[in-house]
Design an enzyme around this catalytic site. Structure first.
Site, short mmCIF file in Angstrom:
data_model
loop_
_atom_site.label_atom_id
_atom_site.label_comp_id
_atom_site.label_asym_id
_atom_site.label_seq_id
_atom_site.Cartn_x
_atom_site.Cartn_y
_atom_site.Cartn_z
N ASP B 37 0.86 -1.18 0.00
CA ASP B 37 0.00 0.00 0.00
C ASP B 37 0.89 1.22 0.00
OD1 ASP B 37 -3.26 0.36 1.20
OD2 ASP B 37 -2.02 2.08 0.69
N ASP B 63 4.17 2.49 -4.19
CA ASP B 63 3.23 3.14 -5.11
C ASP B 63 3.13 2.29 -6.37
OD1 ASP B 63 2.01 4.71 -7.03
OD2 ASP B 63 3.19 6.52 -6.59
N VAL B 64 1.91 1.87 -6.73
CA VAL B 64 1.75 0.96 -7.89
C VAL B 64 2.12 1.62 -9.22
CG1 VAL B 64 0.00 -0.53 -6.85
CG2 VAL B 64 -0.73 1.49 -8.16
N TYR B 156 -12.64 7.51 -13.58
CA TYR B 156 -12.86 6.29 -12.81
C TYR B 156 -13.58 5.24 -13.66
CZ TYR B 156 -13.93 3.36 -8.75
OH TYR B 156 -14.01 2.32 -7.85
N LYS B 160 -11.99 1.68 -14.89
CA LYS B 160 -12.58 0.41 -14.43
C LYS B 160 -13.05 -0.43 -15.61
CE LYS B 160 -11.80 0.74 -10.03
NZ LYS B 160 -10.79 -0.18 -9.44
N THR B 191 -17.09 1.17 3.21
CA THR B 191 -15.68 1.40 3.57
C THR B 191 -15.52 2.87 3.96
OG1 THR B 191 -14.98 2.14 1.38
CG2 THR B 191 -14.96 -0.23 1.76
#
Lengths: 252, 252
Positions: B37, B63-64, B156, B160, B191
């Protein structure tokens, strides 16, 4: 401890390859199973397999296109098992190859009666038992041919497309009763039914395996695994979904 | 006996609610888990939860979108646990609400970088390890907004939707290496992230109105259960599939 302890399942076409594997898996996971089919010997064999493995099963003969028979079979199953809260609708047939223009109406109607109206009837009579049980799960077997086309099988494809939407309709209308409904869309699964159109499994493999990126035909147990997940409380937020188990067939 | 005994999982966004629940479930089912993460405290917490429960986990803040850092994290996972054969890709965030014409290009690019390019980067480093391990399962978290549109969230939604097809592309290209790739499309899940855009969970439930057919939000654990099915060998014929876990949100 099984994934389906305390559940009671009604499984149609339980004498067949796919639903037979589902029924046996459900039995092994702790569900009491009512195995239903039009063919007596095969469905009794599935029930006997479940019992021999230490599970609980009964078997019944029923044509899912016959409303009176469906109602009686479902009601009897619920009373013999004590409740009924899982239904696997797998009964299906397919037409001899025809295009729309040369298909006799009776052939079309027969396929629709079993594959689609049969699911409607089983659902219609199972829902009151699920409501009485405080909830339930429908697992309706559609097909990759409910998503993509294939030559000369208009009735089969139309019914398998309809099954997806019937599941979604049940999902919406009975969510408030804690009833979930999902479809499974199998790719080519290695069962005797594949031999109705092709003489040997070797020839089926030559033709179908190249269409499945995963490089093999599916096994009935692959579908049983997905069905067990959908029947269990692990999938409690899944309803109205189409679950593809097709080795990547429709991903290409 | 766990359902993931002997497997090693790489989980991104493991400090978050959904991937955190998934990492904990993977750990409880016997997998060794590398928790990744960008937020150091959160990911350390998830890893220590797993270790305290008797599982095996390490935490790597990372960091991805950083290709070198992801490569190093994958290498570290393999040096620590011996191999890598499950990947749960969940790192994502969403733009502030904008319609497309008003959205600054930088904002678009940063959402696409994390949500889509991040998955590409993680996949490109885990795939060679999965090939060495003799196979693997990649689970990419898409969204119902990869299936239907959401107001004022063009980046977004686009990212996705991209995730769905990226999964299918991996499924097709690496089937021969016994690598499976599937997407999960969660509906609205309860969440802390939801509170970034909304004053309260009740307000979220009200806003989604009649589309929440179970009259509740999903729980992170309900996504984790689906991820567990996809990570395990029970889903061995499922690849290139979209697992919609939305209580019929998109069926409506």
């Amino acid at each position: 401890m099984g994934m389906l302890d305390g559940k009671a399942a009604f499984v149609t076409a339980a004498g067949g390859g796919i639903a037979g594997a589902i029924a046996r898996r459900f039995g092994a996971e702790g569900a009491a199973v009512c195995c239903v089919d039009v063919v007596e010997e095969t469905v009794a064999k599935t029930a006997a397999d479940i019992e021999a493995a230490g599970g609980k099963a009964i078997s019944k003969i029923c044509n899912v296109a016959d409303e009176e028979a469906v109602k009686k079979t479902v009601d009897d199953a619920a009373s013999e098992l004590g409740l009924l809260n899982v239904v696997v609708n797998a009964a299906a047939t397919s037409e001899p190859l025809h295009t729309v223009a040369n298909m006799p109406l009776e052939v079309w109607q027969d396929v629709l009666d079993v594959n689609l109206t049969g699911m409607f009837l089983v659902a219609k009579h199972a829902i009151p038992h699920m409501q009485a049980a405080g909830g339930g799960q429908f697992i309706n077997i559609s097909s990759t041919f409910g998503h993509i086309a294939w030559p000369q099988r208009p009735a089969y494809m139309a019914t398998k497309g309809a099954v997806r939407q019937l599941s979604k309709s049940i999902a919406l209308d009975f969510a408030e009763d804690n009833i979930r409904a999902n479809s499974i869309l199998p790719g080519a699964i290695e069962t005797n039914r594949l031999l109705s159109r092709t003489p040997t499994m070797e020839q089926v493999r030559e033709k179908m395996v190249p269409l499945h990126p995963i490089g093999r035909l599916g096994q009935p147990e692959d579908i049983a695994n997905a069905a067990a997940f959908l029947a269990s409380d692990e999938s409690s937020f899944m309803t109205g979904s189409d679950v593809f188990v097709d080795g990547g067939f429709t991903a290409v | 006996m766990g359902r993931l005994d002997g497997k090693v999982a790489f989980v991104t966004a493991a400090g978050g609610a959904i991937a955190g629940a998934t990492a904990r479930l993977f750990g409880a089912e016997g997998a060794a888990v590398c928790c990744v993460d960008i937020v150091e405290d959160n990911v350390g917490q998830t890893a220590s939860d797993i270790n305290e429960a008797g599982g095996k986990a390490i935490a790597i803040p990372c960091d991805v979108t950083d290709d070198d850092a992801i490569k190093a994290a994958v290498d570290k996972t393999v040096s620590e646990f011996g191999k890598l054969d499950v990947c749960f890709n969940a790192a994502a965030y969403s733009e502030k609400r904008h319609r497309l014409a008003e959205m600054p290009l930088d904002m678009w690019k940063s959402v696409i970088d994390v949500n889509l390019t991040g998955m590409f980067i993680v996949a490109r480093h885990v795939i060679p390890e999965m090939q060495k391990a003799g196979g693997g399962s990649i689970i990419n978290v898409s969204s119902i907004y990869g299936v239907v549109g959401a107001k004022e969230r063009p980046a977004y939604c686009a990212a996705k939707g991209g995730v769905r097809m990226l999964s299918k592309s991996i499924a097709v290209d690496y089937a021969e290496d016994k690598i499976r790739a599937n997407s999960i499309m969660p509906g609205p899940i309860e969440t802390p992230r939801l509170l970034v855009r909304n004053p309260s969970i009740e307000a979220v439930i009200e806003r989604h109105g009649t589309r929440l057919h179970q009259k509740r939000l999903g729980k992170p654990e309900e996504i984790a259960q689906t991820a567990l099915f996809l990570a395990s060998d029970e889903s061995s014929f499922t690849s290139g599939a979209d697992m919609v876990v939305d209580a019929a949100y998109t069926a409506f």
